[in-house]
Design a protein around this motif. Structure first.
Motif, PDB file in Angstrom:
ATOM      1  N   GLY A 175       0.743  -1.181   0.182  1.00  0.00           N
ATOM      2  CA  GLY A 175       0.013   0.116   0.151  1.00  0.00           C
ATOM      3  C   GLY A 175       0.904   1.054  -0.200  1.00  0.00           C
ATOM      4  N   ALA A 176       2.031   1.226   0.830  1.00  0.00           N
ATOM      5  CA  ALA A 176       2.732   2.402   0.723  1.00  0.00           C
ATOM      6  C   ALA A 176       3.485   2.718  -0.669  1.00  0.00           C
ATOM      7  CB  ALA A 176       3.889   2.232   1.938  1.00  0.00           C
ATOM      8  N   LEU A 177       3.608   1.708  -1.393  1.00  0.00           N
ATOM      9  CA  LEU A 177       4.359   1.896  -2.667  1.00  0.00           C
ATOM     10  C   LEU A 177       3.147   2.367  -3.567  1.00  0.00           C
ATOM     11  CD1 LEU A 177       6.569  -1.263  -3.349  1.00  0.00           C
ATOM     12  CD2 LEU A 177       7.225   0.907  -2.386  1.00  0.00           C
ATOM     13  N   ILE A 178       2.070   1.877  -3.572  1.00  0.00           N
ATOM     14  CA  ILE A 178       0.930   2.114  -4.328  1.00  0.00           C
ATOM     15  C   ILE A 178       0.634   3.870  -3.855  1.00  0.00           C
ATOM     16  CG2 ILE A 178      -1.589   1.954  -4.771  1.00  0.00           C
ATOM     17  CD1 ILE A 178      -1.301  -0.863  -4.265  1.00  0.00           C
ATOM     18  N   ALA A 179       0.625   4.122  -2.643  1.00  0.00           N
ATOM     19  CA  ALA A 179       0.343   5.663  -2.284  1.00  0.00           C
ATOM     20  C   ALA A 179       1.432   6.596  -2.759  1.00  0.00           C
ATOM     21  CB  ALA A 179       0.408   5.533  -0.799  1.00  0.00           C
ATOM     22  N   HIS A 180       2.680   5.993  -2.733  1.00  0.00           N
ATOM     23  CA  HIS A 180       3.798   6.756  -3.581  1.00  0.00           C
ATOM     24  C   HIS A 180       3.283   7.108  -4.996  1.00  0.00           C
ATOM     25  CE1 HIS A 180       7.775   8.010  -4.712  1.00  0.00           C
ATOM     26  NE2 HIS A 180       7.472   7.532  -5.996  1.00  0.00           N
ATOM     27  N   GLU A 181       2.889   6.252  -5.860  1.00  0.00           N
ATOM     28  CA  GLU A 181       2.493   6.500  -7.127  1.00  0.00           C
ATOM     29  C   GLU A 181       1.340   7.489  -7.202  1.00  0.00           C
ATOM     30  OE1 GLU A 181       4.293   5.413  -9.610  1.00  0.00           O
ATOM     31  OE2 GLU A 181       5.736   4.812  -8.260  1.00  0.00           O
ATOM     32  N   PHE A 182       0.347   7.344  -6.282  1.00  0.00           N
ATOM     33  CA  PHE A 182      -0.859   8.185  -6.141  1.00  0.00           C
ATOM     34  C   PHE A 182      -0.369   9.453  -5.826  1.00  0.00           C
ATOM     35  CE2 PHE A 182      -3.870   4.723  -5.737  1.00  0.00           C
ATOM     36  CZ  PHE A 182      -4.857   5.147  -6.864  1.00  0.00           C
ATOM     37  N   GLY A 183       0.526   9.626  -5.145  1.00  0.00           N
ATOM     38  CA  GLY A 183       1.102  10.922  -4.691  1.00  0.00           C
ATOM     39  C   GLY A 183       1.470  11.974  -5.801  1.00  0.00           C
ATOM     40  N   HIS A 184       1.641  11.377  -7.177  1.00  0.00           N
ATOM     41  CA  HIS A 184       2.126  12.227  -8.122  1.00  0.00           C
ATOM     42  C   HIS A 184       0.696  12.767  -8.753  1.00  0.00           C
ATOM     43  CE1 HIS A 184       6.364  11.235  -8.075  1.00  0.00           C
ATOM     44  NE2 HIS A 184       6.117   9.885  -7.978  1.00  0.00           N
ATOM     45  N   PHE A 185      -0.431  12.060  -8.372  1.00  0.00           N
ATOM     46  CA  PHE A 185      -1.634  12.603  -9.001  1.00  0.00           C
ATOM     47  C   PHE A 185      -2.416  13.043  -7.758  1.00  0.00           C
ATOM     48  CE2 PHE A 185       0.274   9.286 -11.565  1.00  0.00           C
ATOM     49  CZ  PHE A 185       0.186   9.922 -12.939  1.00  0.00           C
ATOM     50  N   ALA A 186      -2.123  13.320  -6.458  1.00  0.00           N
ATOM     51  CA  ALA A 186      -2.993  13.502  -5.512  1.00  0.00           C
ATOM     52  C   ALA A 186      -3.543  14.804  -5.773  1.00  0.00           C
ATOM     53  CB  ALA A 186      -2.144  13.241  -4.136  1.00  0.00           C
ATOM     54  N   ALA A 187      -4.732  15.092  -5.165  1.00  0.00           N
ATOM     55  CA  ALA A 187      -5.551  16.290  -5.095  1.00  0.00           C
ATOM     56  C   ALA A 187      -4.445  17.666  -4.702  1.00  0.00           C
ATOM     57  CB  ALA A 187      -6.720  16.505  -3.937  1.00  0.00           C
TER      58      ALA A 187
END
Length: 492
Positions: free
Chosen positions: A156-168
């Motif tokens: 989940g932490a790795l997935i969250a990292h990738e989402f971080g580039h597209f976060a609100a």
């Protein structure tokens, strides 16, 4: 609390401000295109001005060609479709999709996410946008080996990292930086092969832009790390990064030298079991050890945006050290280990494969194929004595003209002398396996290790036999101990 990670502290620690850096990047981007288009217009003005007075001279033609070179380098590029397979069906991976959806929602990302299995120890994310730039969908690449090494939270932490580039609040920054750097880098590389010195300023500006923008891109990586740590904790995030760094070269070598060759031979071997055996292998064969050692972990270029593991760990949790974290697993997100392997084979192979264990792979798959390869040929072990290995090795070590003429691949070959020797030696080593097979030996394959031939408790490594022959330390007596003397000799 670990989850209360101060994102701004992490950013300040790395002396980078993504917002300010993005503004600088925008200014450089505008300057890049103004310079490029201005230079192209200036070059075009030369032949146009000459045309107004008559016929262009050599300088005019050269300027026109230079302008065409510039404009070609500036051309819009469509992103190539690399044959990405269809995503996992939601009904086949409900737990995984639910996990990814929860992470995205918590970070304010509303786009649809499609999940793809990847043949690497990594998590990646690409995106699709509408014609006016609105984010429409995200494509998440999930590395298969991570499922047997990471806990659910670590993944989940790795997935969250990738989402971080597209976060609100950051949705357009990461993708824009990447696309801009890719576009300008491609333009600069195109001009790097140009013979026109008028392009030099433009090319230097492009390379400088890529180098300067790397700092902005790396600051975004630190920001994404901090966001992941804030969601799943600093220890969990550090452990995930360490495991990826540890597994990446191992999986790359396993896939290239063990898994893919097995599939190419038509075998459906256990993917995860083979990888575990590969990781536990003691003495690995030379090409495997070399592949692990040469994996491009630390090969940094101007276009590389990922900081080193040490810097990332220090930014997330100072003093965490580089100790190896304990392995975990989260295959349950795909319904279990068997279902995960089934999904992998569905993704990357559409032909018919025969199920086979690693214990039986050598004897049931590889050995019969090698036997068939030489059957009826001039190298048939029934006709060519194993004792001739010494003669063949002598020729390979000198100039394998005779063997090369008989063993060279079809068509025109441009192999060097060394490559020819390697090609011939590989075929001769397989012939050694076929010869030992004809004498009652059974082939055993262990992922990562050298092939073994076994008979009545006696083990022979064909690679060592071949090395001894090439090193001229193999004796006729040693070969005679492996096989009875044969009278027919068709080698010469």
């Amino acid at each position: 609390m670990e989850r209360a990670v101060d994102t701004m502290t992490t950013t300040n620690r790395n002396k980078a401000n993504p917002g300010r850096g993005a503004a600088l990047l925008l200014a450089l981007w505008l300057g890049f295109w103004l310079l490029a288009l201005g230079l192209a217009a200036g070059l075009l003005w030369v032949p146009i001005a000459q045309l107004s007075r008559g016929t262009p001279d050599l300088a005019g033609y050269a300027a026109a060609v230079g302008a065409a070179t510039l404009l070609y380098a500036l051309r819009p590029r469509r992103r190539q479709d690399r044959g990405t397979p269809l995503p996992l069906l939601r009904e086949n991976a409900p737990a995984l999709y639910a996990k990814v959806g929860q992470i995205g929602a918590a970070l304010g990302v509303k786009a649809t996410v499609n999940i793809h299995l990847a043949n690497a120890a990594s998590v990646t994310m690409s995106h699709r946008t509408s014609w006016h730039g609105k984010l429409t969908s995200l494509e998440l690449g999930l590395g298969l080996p991570l499922l047997i090494a990471l806990s659910e939270d670590e993944l989940g932490a790795l997935i969250a990292h990738e989402f971080g580039h597209f976060a609100a609040g950051k949705g357009g920054l990461g993708p824009w930086v990447y696309r801009t750097r890719e576009s300008i880098a491609n333009s600069a590389l195109d001009l790097g092969d140009s013979l026109f010195f008028v392009d030099l300023l433009y090319a230097l500006f492009g390379r400088g832009f890529v180098r300067l923008s790397a700092g902005v891109a790396r600051a975004q990586e630190f920001e994404a790390d901090a966001l992941a740590a804030g969601k799943f904790g600093r220890t969990v995030t550090c452990n995930a990064l360490k495991k990826v760094d540890m597994m990446a070269p191992m999986w790359a070598a396993y896939a290239r030298h063990e898994l893919y060759p097995a599939v190419a031979r038509g075998a459906r071997v256990p993917v995860f079991d083979g990888f575990r055996r590969f990781c536990k292998a003691g003495v690995r064969r030379a090409e495997v050890a070399g592949a692990i050692g040469n994996f491009e972990i630390g090969a940094k270029t101007a276009f590389d945006v990922h900081p080193t593991l040490e810097r990332r760990i220090e930014a997330i949790k100072p003093g965490a050290g580089a100790g190896a974290p304990p392995l975990a697993e989260c295959t349950h997100l795909l319904g279990g280990e068997a279902e995960a392997e089934h999904a992998w084979y569905d993704f990357f192979h559409d032909g018919q494969l025969e199920k086979c264990s690693w214990e039986r792979f050598g004897a049931d798959v590889v050995q019969p194929q090698i036997r068939q390869r030489f059957a009826g040929s001039w190298m048939d072990p029934e006709r060519l004595p194993l004792g001739d290995l010494i003669l063949m090795a002598e020729e390979i070590g000198e100039e394998p003209a005779h063997l090369w003429d008989r063993l060279k691949p079809e068509g025109i070959s441009f192999l060097s002398r060394g490559a020819k020797r390697k090609h011939v030696a590989e075929i001769v080593e397989e012939w050694v396996i076929a010869s030992l097979d004809q004498r009652g030996f059974t082939l055993a394959v262990a992922p990562g290790q050298a092939l073994r031939m076994e008979r009545d408790g006696h083990t022979v490594l064909p690679s060592e036999l071949m090395a001894a022959a090439l090193g001229r330390t193999l004796t006729p007596a040693a070969l005679a101990a492996l096989a009875p003397r044969q009278k027919v000799n068709l080698y010469k």
